[in-house]
Scaffold this active site. Structure first.
Site, mmCIF file in Angstrom:
data_model
loop_
_atom_site.group_PDB
_atom_site.id
_atom_site.type_symbol
_atom_site.label_atom_id
_atom_site.label_comp_id
_atom_site.label_asym_id
_atom_site.label_seq_id
_atom_site.Cartn_x
_atom_site.Cartn_y
_atom_site.Cartn_z
ATOM 1 N N GLU A 244 0.838 -1.204 0.000
ATOM 2 C CA GLU A 244 0.000 0.000 0.000
ATOM 3 C C GLU A 244 0.872 1.252 0.000
ATOM 4 O O GLU A 244 0.606 2.205 -0.711
ATOM 5 C CB GLU A 244 -0.911 -0.023 1.239
ATOM 6 C CG GLU A 244 -1.860 1.164 1.319
ATOM 7 C CD GLU A 244 -2.794 1.109 2.539
ATOM 8 O OE1 GLU A 244 -2.650 0.209 3.371
ATOM 9 O OE2 GLU A 244 -3.652 1.997 2.635
ATOM 10 N N ASN A 382 1.325 9.553 9.020
ATOM 11 C CA ASN A 382 2.726 9.939 8.836
ATOM 12 C C ASN A 382 3.521 9.873 10.142
ATOM 13 O O ASN A 382 4.726 9.612 10.132
ATOM 14 C CB ASN A 382 2.800 11.343 8.205
ATOM 15 C CG ASN A 382 2.449 11.287 6.718
ATOM 16 O OD1 ASN A 382 1.964 10.260 6.228
ATOM 17 N ND2 ASN A 382 2.693 12.359 5.997
ATOM 18 N N GLU A 383 2.833 10.075 11.281
ATOM 19 C CA GLU A 383 3.541 9.937 12.570
ATOM 20 C C GLU A 383 4.000 8.482 12.744
ATOM 21 O O GLU A 383 5.127 8.223 13.174
ATOM 22 C CB GLU A 383 2.617 10.324 13.741
ATOM 23 C CG GLU A 383 2.313 11.815 13.846
ATOM 24 C CD GLU A 383 1.247 12.273 12.848
ATOM 25 O OE1 GLU A 383 0.533 11.413 12.289
ATOM 26 O OE2 GLU A 383 1.137 13.486 12.611
HETATM 27 C C1 LIG Z 1 -9.798 9.063 3.769
HETATM 28 C C2 LIG Z 1 -9.425 7.828 4.519
HETATM 29 C C3 LIG Z 1 -9.586 6.611 3.918
HETATM 30 C C4 LIG Z 1 -9.300 5.439 4.632
HETATM 31 N N1 LIG Z 1 -9.539 4.241 4.028
HETATM 32 C C5 LIG Z 1 -9.421 3.104 4.760
HETATM 33 C C6 LIG Z 1 -9.825 1.865 4.211
HETATM 34 O O1 LIG Z 1 -10.259 1.768 3.060
HETATM 35 N N2 LIG Z 1 -9.723 0.772 4.991
HETATM 36 C C7 LIG Z 1 -9.233 0.816 6.266
HETATM 37 O O2 LIG Z 1 -9.143 -0.227 6.906
HETATM 38 N N3 LIG Z 1 -8.837 1.980 6.816
HETATM 39 C C8 LIG Z 1 -8.932 3.131 6.087
HETATM 40 N N4 LIG Z 1 -8.568 4.344 6.646
HETATM 41 C C9 LIG Z 1 -8.166 4.366 8.045
HETATM 42 C C10 LIG Z 1 -6.715 4.745 8.289
HETATM 43 O O3 LIG Z 1 -5.868 3.683 8.010
HETATM 44 C C11 LIG Z 1 -6.627 5.205 9.763
HETATM 45 O O4 LIG Z 1 -7.351 6.407 9.853
HETATM 46 C C12 LIG Z 1 -5.212 5.411 10.208
HETATM 47 O O5 LIG Z 1 -4.542 4.201 10.310
HETATM 48 C C13 LIG Z 1 -5.143 6.159 11.564
HETATM 49 O O6 LIG Z 1 -5.949 5.525 12.506
HETATM 50 P P1 LIG Z 1 -7.041 6.326 13.352
HETATM 51 O O7 LIG Z 1 -7.847 7.146 12.412
HETATM 52 O O8 LIG Z 1 -7.750 5.347 14.215
HETATM 53 O O9 LIG Z 1 -6.216 7.347 14.242
HETATM 54 P P2 LIG Z 1 -5.459 7.021 15.610
HETATM 55 O O10 LIG Z 1 -4.691 5.755 15.476
HETATM 56 O O11 LIG Z 1 -6.434 7.131 16.731
HETATM 57 O O12 LIG Z 1 -4.429 8.213 15.663
HETATM 58 C C14 LIG Z 1 -4.815 9.544 16.051
HETATM 59 C C15 LIG Z 1 -3.577 10.424 15.983
HETATM 60 O O13 LIG Z 1 -2.565 9.945 16.897
HETATM 61 C C16 LIG Z 1 -1.355 9.668 16.206
HETATM 62 N N5 LIG Z 1 -0.730 8.469 16.772
HETATM 63 C C17 LIG Z 1 -1.336 7.299 17.057
HETATM 64 N N6 LIG Z 1 -0.460 6.408 17.556
HETATM 65 C C18 LIG Z 1 0.747 7.026 17.559
HETATM 66 C C19 LIG Z 1 2.077 6.634 17.948
HETATM 67 N N7 LIG Z 1 2.334 5.403 18.405
HETATM 68 N N8 LIG Z 1 3.079 7.536 17.816
HETATM 69 C C20 LIG Z 1 2.836 8.783 17.321
HETATM 70 N N9 LIG Z 1 1.597 9.222 16.962
HETATM 71 C C21 LIG Z 1 0.583 8.355 17.069
HETATM 72 C C22 LIG Z 1 -1.762 9.433 14.762
HETATM 73 O O14 LIG Z 1 -0.721 9.721 13.857
HETATM 74 C C23 LIG Z 1 -2.916 10.420 14.587
HETATM 75 O O15 LIG Z 1 -2.426 11.701 14.317
HETATM 76 C C24 LIG Z 1 -8.809 5.521 5.950
HETATM 77 C C25 LIG Z 1 -8.615 6.772 6.549
HETATM 78 C C26 LIG Z 1 -8.929 7.909 5.853
HETATM 79 C C27 LIG Z 1 -8.735 9.237 6.534
#
Ligand SMILES: Cc1cc2nc3c(=O)[nH]c(=O)nc-3n(C[C@H](O)[C@H](O)[C@H](O)COP(=O)(O)OP(=O)(O)OC[C@H]3O[C@@H](n4cnc5c(N)ncnc54)[C@H](O)[C@@H]3O)c2cc1C
Length: 396
Positions: A244, A382-383
């Site tokens: 990906e 990106n984090e």
């Molecule tokens: C437009 C869009 C399309 C998507 N499409 C899909 C899809 O088709 N299928 C699918 O399965 N998923 C999909 N996603 C989900 C995407 O993979 C997740 O949003 C992403 O992995 C972040 O997870 P979260 O949203 O739960 O944020 P969280 O994991 O809750 O993170 C919140 C914030 O905390 C930061 N953070 C979290 N953990 C850490 C760490 N250990 N160190 C530093 N910073 C940290 C993150 O960078 C972020 O800024 C999509 C997301 C978007 C926005």
């Protein structure tokens, strides 16, 4: 390491360019080059044209329809597609689930699914993320309980891109609570028409319906639809994520968009002169161009090491961060260049149903800007990519 294109590469480029000129439908090209939205029919139409030519899955092994191109040729092909303004080939089938099926699937799964992915008989979506399990994906809770030759699946997925169109979903489910969280996950292929699946839209900042919530309520999935061993799905999940991230840099598209930005900045005025003549704005464009050139060189370095039989490894994370930063910056400068003309965004105009607009170049740009906020989040934020780099490249 040689970063120059050979004469053979250049003649390959001309072959691709000529074919695209003759075969890319003008209506699709117009929409892509002018930042309008494409629907399912339009994306599938382009997919099928490429499939018929035999170019839809260049990275696949030849026996399944791959082209046999080397990494440089694949890069040239992507660059030419971006420059011509082709619709993107959605990654979920061709670039994500197919490599997993090839690596971990049974012969029967390969024979059934791969041809259908190749010609887009099935539209795939990715069921990884859940509310509360995004970055920390291994904490996922959607549960699959064995019942004879089926699993019964209950839970919720979220952010599922274009699931409203999907025929199939590849899905991570919890099949055990024993041991580490990663050890109790399995990888299932779920038919979206199975009773118990409900898809609900999530409307994004740009008012588009691109992502969804998917609810699974006693969904019966044949055990034969599991890829790999039970509780070993994490291995498939990680394998897929590497695929990906390498595609996300999208240098070709950013080069096309940089040319568009420069044109906008020549045609739009601030204080009575083209905004490109504003030294502060021009400096930002120059800085962006330098970043993009550096990114392109990095992509070519990664490709040349792949050619030398070394996988992209954690460099994929680097490309993801830089590629998405450049894409976001481009959309920011586009909005800055056109100022208030970017504001009135209208669904009919963006979907190509209305051709009005005060300024047709500028009208889609607010939506485009908002849409691109996603790129630093999806595919692993990106984090998280920075964490990977610090652990795997810097050894911290
Ligand atoms: C437009 C869009 C399309 C998507 N499409 C899909 C899809 O088709 N299928 C699918 O399965 N998923 C999909 N996603 C989900 C995407 O993979 C997740 O949003 C992403 O992995 C972040 O997870 P979260 O949203 O739960 O944020 P969280 O994991 O809750 O993170 C919140 C914030 O905390 C930061 N953070 C979290 N953990 C850490 C760490 N250990 N160190 C530093 N910073 C940290 C993150 O960078 C972020 O800024 C999509 C997301 C978007 C926005």
């Amino acid at each position: 390491m040689d970063l120059n294109y050979s004469a053979a590469d250049e003649s390959f480029r001309m072959e691709v360019r000529q074919w695209l000129t003759a075969n890319l439908p003008a209506d699709l090209q117009h929409k892509v080059l002018n930042h309008r939205r494409l629907g399912r029919e339009e994306m599938v139409r382009w997919h099928k044209i490429l499939a018929k030519k035999g170019w839809v899955a260049p990275g696949w092994p030849i026996e399944w329809g791959g082209t046999g191109w080397n990494a440089t040729q694949r890069h040239i092909f992507e660059e030419e597609c971006a420059s011509a303004g082709t619709p993107m080939i959605l990654p979920f089938g061709i670039a994500m689930v197919a490599p997993v099926i090839m690596r971990f699937g049974t012969e029967e799964q390969k024979r059934h699914y791969l041809p259908r992915i190749y010609d887009c008989t099935d539209w795939w979506c990715q069921g990884y993320s859940e509310p509360g399990s995004g970055s920390d994906l291994a904490s996922l809770k959607t549960r699959a309980v064995r019942d004879g030759d089926h699993y019964v699946v209950n839970g919720q997925k979220t952010w599922t891109t274009l699931a409203q169109h999907a025929d199939m979903m590849f899905c991570l489910v919890r099949t055990s609570d024993e041991g580490r969280a990663q050890e109790g996950i399995s990888f299932l292929l779920i038919d979206m028409k199975t009773p118990g699946i409900i898809v609900r839209p999530i409307i994004m900042l740009d008012e588009d319906h691109e992502v969804n919530e998917v609810f699974l309520d006693d969904v019966r999935v044949p055990v034969a639809n599991r890829v790999g061993e039970e509780n070993k799905g994490w291995t498939c999940a990680k394998y897929l994520l590497g695929h990906e991230r390498t595609g996300i840099a999208a240098v070709g598209r950013s080069k096309r968009e940089l040319a568009f930005l420069k044109r906008l900045a020549r045609e739009h005025h601030k204080n009575g002169r083209p905004i490109i003549e504003d030294p502060l704005f021009a400096a930002k464009v120059a800085q962006l161009e330098i970043e993009l050139m550096a990114l392109e060189m990095t992509v070519l370095r990664v490709i040349s090491s792949e050619g030398a039989q070394r996988g992209p490894g954690p460099e994929a994370s680097l490309l993801k961060i830089k590629g998405t930063e450049v894409q976001q910056w481009l959309t920011e400068l586009m909005v800055e260049a056109v100022g208030p003309y970017a504001m009135p965004f209208e669904r009919d105009f963006l979907e190509g149903k209305a051709e009005h607009a005060l300024d047709a170049d500028a009208a889609p740009l607010a939506a485009y800007y908002f849409n691109f906020r996603k790129t630093s989040i999806y595919g692993g934020s990106n984090e998280i990519q920075r964490n990977i780099i610090s652990q795997m490249i810097l050894g911290l």
